[in-house]
Design an enzyme around this catalytic site. Structure first.
Site, PDB file in Angstrom:
ATOM      1  CG  HIS A  61      48.451  36.955  35.204  1.00 19.84           C
ATOM      2  ND1 HIS A  61      48.328  38.400  34.808  1.00 19.84           N
ATOM      3  CD2 HIS A  61      46.930  36.553  35.417  1.00 19.84           C
ATOM      4  CE1 HIS A  61      47.134  38.713  34.655  1.00 19.84           C
ATOM      5  NE2 HIS A  61      46.273  37.822  34.940  1.00 19.84           N
ATOM      6  CG  HIS A  63      44.285  35.013  34.275  1.00 20.03           C
ATOM      7  ND1 HIS A  63      44.008  35.624  35.433  1.00 20.03           N
ATOM      8  CD2 HIS A  63      44.165  33.582  34.686  1.00 20.03           C
ATOM      9  CE1 HIS A  63      43.828  34.782  36.495  1.00 20.03           C
ATOM     10  NE2 HIS A  63      44.176  33.386  35.973  1.00 20.03           N
ATOM     11  CG  ASP A  65      42.333  39.134  31.112  1.00 21.32           C
ATOM     12  OD1 ASP A  65      42.665  37.999  31.450  1.00 21.32           O
ATOM     13  OD2 ASP A  65      41.861  40.194  31.845  1.00 21.32           O
ATOM     14  CG  HIS A  66      46.550  39.728  31.422  1.00 24.08           C
ATOM     15  ND1 HIS A  66      47.036  40.954  31.897  1.00 24.08           N
ATOM     16  CD2 HIS A  66      45.248  39.486  31.915  1.00 24.08           C
ATOM     17  CE1 HIS A  66      46.111  41.345  32.749  1.00 24.08           C
ATOM     18  NE2 HIS A  66      44.988  40.683  32.551  1.00 24.08           N
ATOM     19  CG  HIS A 140      45.975  37.458  39.507  1.00 26.24           C
ATOM     20  ND1 HIS A 140      44.588  38.130  40.026  1.00 26.24           N
ATOM     21  CD2 HIS A 140      45.956  37.293  38.236  1.00 26.24           C
ATOM     22  CE1 HIS A 140      43.970  38.019  39.010  1.00 26.24           C
ATOM     23  NE2 HIS A 140      44.401  37.452  37.945  1.00 26.24           N
ATOM     24  CG  ASP A 211      44.843  40.966  36.226  1.00 26.03           C
ATOM     25  OD1 ASP A 211      45.044  41.990  35.883  1.00 26.03           O
ATOM     26  OD2 ASP A 211      44.021  40.100  35.506  1.00 26.03           O
ATOM     27  CG  HIS A 269      42.508  44.548  34.681  1.00 20.85           C
ATOM     28  ND1 HIS A 269      41.782  43.823  35.559  1.00 20.85           N
ATOM     29  CD2 HIS A 269      42.984  43.737  34.010  1.00 20.85           C
ATOM     30  CE1 HIS A 269      41.625  42.440  35.282  1.00 20.85           C
ATOM     31  NE2 HIS A 269      42.401  42.259  34.207  1.00 20.85           N
TER      32      HIS A 269
HETATM   33 ZN    ZN Z   1      43.168  40.435  33.683  1.00 25.99          ZN
HETATM   34 ZN    ZN Z   2      44.142  37.828  35.709  1.00 26.93          ZN
END
Ligand code: ZN
Ligand code: ZN
Length: 311
Positions: A61, A63, A65-66, A140, A211, A269
């Protein structure tokens, strides 16, 4: 057999011990980077695997942090590495964010690398003669979140005793039968592949979910997987918070693994709020074969077996 190297196992922000989300899945000569959080380049180097053949990225996805690590990775590839093309697979929304990020990286044309942004839908997104990768939707926060099923192709074992009994000589005839062709013997008898091939034996199955906010829609794809990699950002005592932010508790992840008959459950995670031991304990009460891997841990995943590779 697949191999997995956990590069980043922290939730949302890095901790002293854990980097942001990124895992490397290997199959024979192929390498797939699943997510690319900030700091992934250094983790790749620390793993000893480096950047070689790293030309395919799968995003769960969009976000930050990815995906933030893609900026640095592309910059490095274009200047110092021999990789000239990078294919990035993901949902539309994730790819739009990557496109924005790449505008900064590619601005001014000083970066010379081909980047293919491949928008995916549920179904097979990559395959070769030995394995395939299928994407499936995950719930998510935000649209277009996906998980990935890595599946080796099954094979039918050659029944040598049966071939002997039927008088199939050793040599090219047997090879053709394995390849699915009928052969005619010297005495004129025609032997079909079905006569000398046993029941199909499935290959290894690895499910990688990023996630996720719920698990009921993941049960079928996880069914009988040899390994499941999935987030466990919260513990059960903060289940309300997990629900509010579209994340899972260790308990929910373990319940999914148990219900789906998963062999080995890997929880990633991991939040700085909890100890690794507490996360493992909560999950193992429900699914005993649960591992909370640390960054740079390396495992092999075969049909019916998951083993740690000591490095
Ligand atoms: Zn994440
Ligand atoms: Zn996420």
């Amino acid at each position: 057999m697949f191999q997995v190297v956990f590069l980043g196992t922290s939730a949302s922000a890095p901790s002293v011990d854990r980097g942001l989300s990124a895992n490397l899945v290997l199959h024979r000569d192929h390498r797939f980077l699943v997510d690319c959080g900030e700091g992934t380049q250094r983790q790749l180097l620390r793993s000893g695997l480096g950047f070689r053949k790293l030309d395919t990225v799968l995003l769960t996805h969009g976000h930050l942090d990815h995906i933030l690590g893609l900026g640095g990775l592309v910059s490095t590839f274009s200047r110092w590495e021999s990789i000239t093309n990078l294919s990035i697979y993901g949902g539309q929304w994730a790819l739009e964010r990557v496109e924005d990020l790449m505008k900064v990286v590619l601005r001014g044309g000083e970066v010379d690398i081909g980047i293919d942004l491949c928008a995916i839908h549920a179904g097979v997104i990559w395959e070769n003669e030995a394995m395939r990768i299928a994407a499936f939707p995950v719930s998510h926060r935000g649209p277009g979140c996906y998980g990935y099923l890595f599946e080796e192709r099954g094979h039918r074992p050659f029944l040598a005793e049966e071939a002997d009994r039927l008088g199939v000589p050793r040599g090219p005839e047997r090879k053709r039968l394995v390849q699915g062709e009928s052969v005619t013997l010297a005495d004129g008898a025609v032997i079909a592949p079905d006569q000398v091939l046993g029941e199909e034996i499935r290959g290894a199955r690895l499910v990688h979910v990023g996630d996720a906010g719920r698990t009921d829609n993941l049960l079928e794809v996880c069914r009988d997987a040899d390994a499941l990699i999935i987030e466990a950002t919260y513990l059960d005592n903060e289940a309300e918070m997990a629900e509010r932010f579209g994340h899972l508790t260790a308990r929910q992840a373990a319940e999914l693994a148990a219900a789906a008959g998963v062999g080995c459950l890997f929880l990633v995670h991991i939040s700085r709020r909890y100890s690794e031991r507490d996360v493992a304990r909560e999950a193992r009460a429900i699914h005993p074969n649960t591992i909370v891997p640390r960054d740079l841990d390396h495992y092999t995943i075969s049909r019916g077996a998951v083993e740690r590779v000591e490095t």
